[in-house]
Design an enzyme around this catalytic site. Sequence first.
Site, PDB file in Angstrom:
ATOM      1  N   GLY A  44      27.180  40.512  -8.845  1.00 14.03           N
ATOM      2  CA  GLY A  44      25.977  41.290  -8.594  1.00 14.03           C
ATOM      3  C   GLY A  44      25.984  42.699  -9.140  1.00 14.03           C
ATOM      4  O   GLY A  44      25.060  43.465  -8.895  1.00 14.03           O
ATOM      5  N   PRO A  73      31.629  38.093 -11.601  1.00 16.39           N
ATOM      6  CA  PRO A  73      30.682  38.826 -12.459  1.00 16.39           C
ATOM      7  C   PRO A  73      30.150  37.937 -13.575  1.00 16.39           C
ATOM      8  O   PRO A  73      30.889  37.147 -14.162  1.00 16.39           O
ATOM      9  CB  PRO A  73      31.529  39.969 -13.017  1.00 16.39           C
ATOM     10  CG  PRO A  73      32.925  39.412 -13.045  1.00 16.39           C
ATOM     11  CD  PRO A  73      33.021  38.524 -11.819  1.00 16.39           C
ATOM     12  N   GLY A  74      28.890  38.043 -13.849  1.00 15.79           N
ATOM     13  CA  GLY A  74      28.276  37.303 -14.957  1.00 15.79           C
ATOM     14  C   GLY A  74      27.498  38.238 -15.846  1.00 15.79           C
ATOM     15  O   GLY A  74      27.895  38.563 -16.957  1.00 15.79           O
ATOM     16  N   ARG A  75      26.373  38.742 -15.304  1.00 15.90           N
ATOM     17  CA  ARG A  75      25.536  39.685 -16.046  1.00 15.90           C
ATOM     18  C   ARG A  75      26.347  40.875 -16.579  1.00 15.90           C
ATOM     19  O   ARG A  75      26.176  41.309 -17.713  1.00 15.90           O
ATOM     20  CB  ARG A  75      24.424  40.198 -15.118  1.00 15.90           C
ATOM     21  CG  ARG A  75      23.482  41.200 -15.752  1.00 15.90           C
ATOM     22  CD  ARG A  75      22.684  41.958 -14.687  1.00 15.90           C
ATOM     23  NE  ARG A  75      22.189  41.080 -13.644  1.00 15.90           N
ATOM     24  CZ  ARG A  75      21.008  40.483 -13.673  1.00 15.90           C
ATOM     25  NH1 ARG A  75      20.202  40.684 -14.693  1.00 15.90           N
ATOM     26  NH2 ARG A  75      20.629  39.720 -12.676  1.00 15.90           N
ATOM     27  N   ARG A  94      12.320  36.682 -18.600  1.00 12.59           N
ATOM     28  CA  ARG A  94      12.666  37.474 -17.429  1.00 12.59           C
ATOM     29  C   ARG A  94      11.577  38.467 -17.013  1.00 12.59           C
ATOM     30  O   ARG A  94      11.413  38.760 -15.833  1.00 12.59           O
ATOM     31  CB  ARG A  94      13.995  38.215 -17.644  1.00 12.59           C
ATOM     32  CG  ARG A  94      15.193  37.267 -17.736  1.00 12.59           C
ATOM     33  CD  ARG A  94      16.514  38.017 -17.788  1.00 12.59           C
ATOM     34  NE  ARG A  94      16.787  38.731 -16.556  1.00 12.59           N
ATOM     35  CZ  ARG A  94      16.766  40.046 -16.437  1.00 12.59           C
ATOM     36  NH1 ARG A  94      16.502  40.811 -17.494  1.00 12.59           N
ATOM     37  NH2 ARG A  94      17.020  40.614 -15.279  1.00 12.59           N
ATOM     38  N   TYR A 111      10.157  38.102 -13.129  1.00  9.89           N
ATOM     39  CA  TYR A 111      10.313  39.102 -12.069  1.00  9.89           C
ATOM     40  C   TYR A 111      10.277  40.537 -12.573  1.00  9.89           C
ATOM     41  O   TYR A 111      10.926  41.422 -12.023  1.00  9.89           O
ATOM     42  CB  TYR A 111      11.592  38.859 -11.251  1.00  9.89           C
ATOM     43  CG  TYR A 111      12.810  38.388 -12.004  1.00  9.89           C
ATOM     44  CD1 TYR A 111      13.539  39.243 -12.815  1.00  9.89           C
ATOM     45  CD2 TYR A 111      13.244  37.077 -11.862  1.00  9.89           C
ATOM     46  CE1 TYR A 111      14.671  38.803 -13.468  1.00  9.89           C
ATOM     47  CE2 TYR A 111      14.377  36.624 -12.521  1.00  9.89           C
ATOM     48  CZ  TYR A 111      15.088  37.496 -13.328  1.00  9.89           C
ATOM     49  OH  TYR A 111      16.208  37.058 -13.984  1.00  9.89           O
ATOM     50  N   CYS A 152       1.117  31.058 -26.485  1.00  8.22           N
ATOM     51  CA  CYS A 152      -0.281  31.014 -26.060  1.00  8.22           C
ATOM     52  C   CYS A 152      -0.332  31.190 -24.545  1.00  8.22           C
ATOM     53  O   CYS A 152      -0.558  30.241 -23.786  1.00  8.22           O
ATOM     54  CB  CYS A 152      -0.918  29.696 -26.496  1.00  8.22           C
ATOM     55  SG  CYS A 152      -2.700  29.662 -26.294  1.00  8.22           S
ATOM     56  N   GLU A 153      -0.067  32.407 -24.118  1.00  7.83           N
ATOM     57  CA  GLU A 153       0.060  32.739 -22.706  1.00  7.83           C
ATOM     58  C   GLU A 153      -0.197  34.232 -22.570  1.00  7.83           C
ATOM     59  O   GLU A 153       0.489  35.046 -23.194  1.00  7.83           O
ATOM     60  CB  GLU A 153       1.465  32.397 -22.210  1.00  7.83           C
ATOM     61  CG  GLU A 153       1.686  32.562 -20.739  1.00  7.83           C
ATOM     62  CD  GLU A 153       1.065  31.449 -19.933  1.00  7.83           C
ATOM     63  OE1 GLU A 153       0.491  31.749 -18.874  1.00  7.83           O
ATOM     64  OE2 GLU A 153       1.139  30.274 -20.376  1.00  7.83           O
ATOM     65  N   TYR A 172      21.085  35.753 -19.047  1.00  7.12           N
ATOM     66  CA  TYR A 172      19.872  35.084 -18.571  1.00  7.12           C
ATOM     67  C   TYR A 172      18.734  35.097 -19.588  1.00  7.12           C
ATOM     68  O   TYR A 172      17.571  34.985 -19.198  1.00  7.12           O
ATOM     69  CB  TYR A 172      19.410  35.689 -17.235  1.00  7.12           C
ATOM     70  CG  TYR A 172      20.487  35.630 -16.191  1.00  7.12           C
ATOM     71  CD1 TYR A 172      20.862  34.418 -15.631  1.00  7.12           C
ATOM     72  CD2 TYR A 172      21.169  36.773 -15.798  1.00  7.12           C
ATOM     73  CE1 TYR A 172      21.877  34.343 -14.693  1.00  7.12           C
ATOM     74  CE2 TYR A 172      22.193  36.710 -14.864  1.00  7.12           C
ATOM     75  CZ  TYR A 172      22.542  35.495 -14.314  1.00  7.12           C
ATOM     76  OH  TYR A 172      23.547  35.419 -13.396  1.00  7.12           O
TER      77      TYR A 172
END
Length: 433
Positions: A249, A292-294, A331, A335, A362-363, A391
């Site tokens: 985190g 840990p990842g991010r 991402r 959020y 197309c969004e 991510y």
Amino acid sequence: MLKHDYMKINSDGHLEIGGCDTTELAATYGTPLYVMDEARIRENMRAYKNSIDKYYSGHGRCLYASKAFSTMYMYKMAQEEGLGVDVVSGGELYTALKAGFDAKNIVFHGNNKSYDEIEMAIKSGVGRIIVDGEGEIEKIDSISKELGVVTNIMVRVKPGVDAHTHDFISTGHIDCKFGFAIENGEAMEFLRYAVGFENVKICGLHCHIGSQIFLFEPFKCTAQIMVDFYARLKDELGLLMTELNLGGGFGIKYVDGDTPVPYEGFIEAVSDIIKDNCKAYGLEVPFIYMEPGRSIVGDAGTTLYTAGTIRDIKNVRKYVSIDGGIGDNPRYILYGAEYDAILANRANDAPEEYVTICGKCCESGDTIIEKCYLPKINSGDIVAVMSTGAYNYSMASNYNRIPRPPVVMVKDGESKIIIKRETYDDIIKNDVM
């Protein structure tokens, strides 16, 4: 201009990463293009490993949270740097095993593991399975009994800590799909039940309070709660826990205002809480895992795009369309994740206007950066969006049937493809007429 001190602007005024000119990378491999800095990734891995070795006297292990960016090359690097890994699906487990990763250093997560995934994990000999819901321990025990083994597990609990992050990335409070809550008694109730299974061994507990956290206090508070709970388990159940997984985190810098603390500082502060409280309770300090990842891959990644259509709506907004979008980075739309960018081919030019960087899907919500301060941009400029290592590829999709970009690893002026660019044939290969 540059957010990271391991990047540079070369004599041609171009952004350089890992000794490679990003405009040359764009010309060679095309855009969109994910660029990963190998030296930075290894540096981040070593920072965690060295800190855990230092503050827990070698009585711990850093596990790379591979959901952030799961590829065979990443598992290869993690093993070379002496890390374990955590995986959250059969696909991630399969990738790690195919990369030759030592199964005993793999921890298998997931809040709704299938029977087949659990069987695969046990047969492959993963080091730990994190039990994350009712019904899971019965599957683990049954499969283990059939195979004639005892499976080492940890149980995921919710410590009830508010980590002050977005609701979608906050996972330690009671209203969360992960784990068993301590505060309402369900964690104790489940563990009372779990000790009765013969083909599982409860090694310890796992917790994770959220992502992109810059504060010391949530981690320190979590450590206190977990040691208190270990003492209760000893007193009420006679259960002596020998391991504790504190999750990850730790925040990284995406934009100005993000203030990550050196990871060693987090680890030292938490280790003091754990050691002092274990001593007070007469407990042995457990073997510590961190995930840990991010913070290992996030700031090591940059995505290169080519600017295309520019639409200046007078007195409203200036849109700059790039040749990627939510398919390679969802991402922001998920959020509201923030990013910053520079023009890789004109990195010394002074910024002069705010633009919205939007994608080609197309969004209407296909946005990467809503308000980005850049030099006056032209069609054909190379836009480098920074801190996209975590991510982005992991969450990438084929929305609008757009092929996913390749991933290039750079180091010492050399580049290599670690994930190929998808083709239209890749898109239709599973279609049936």
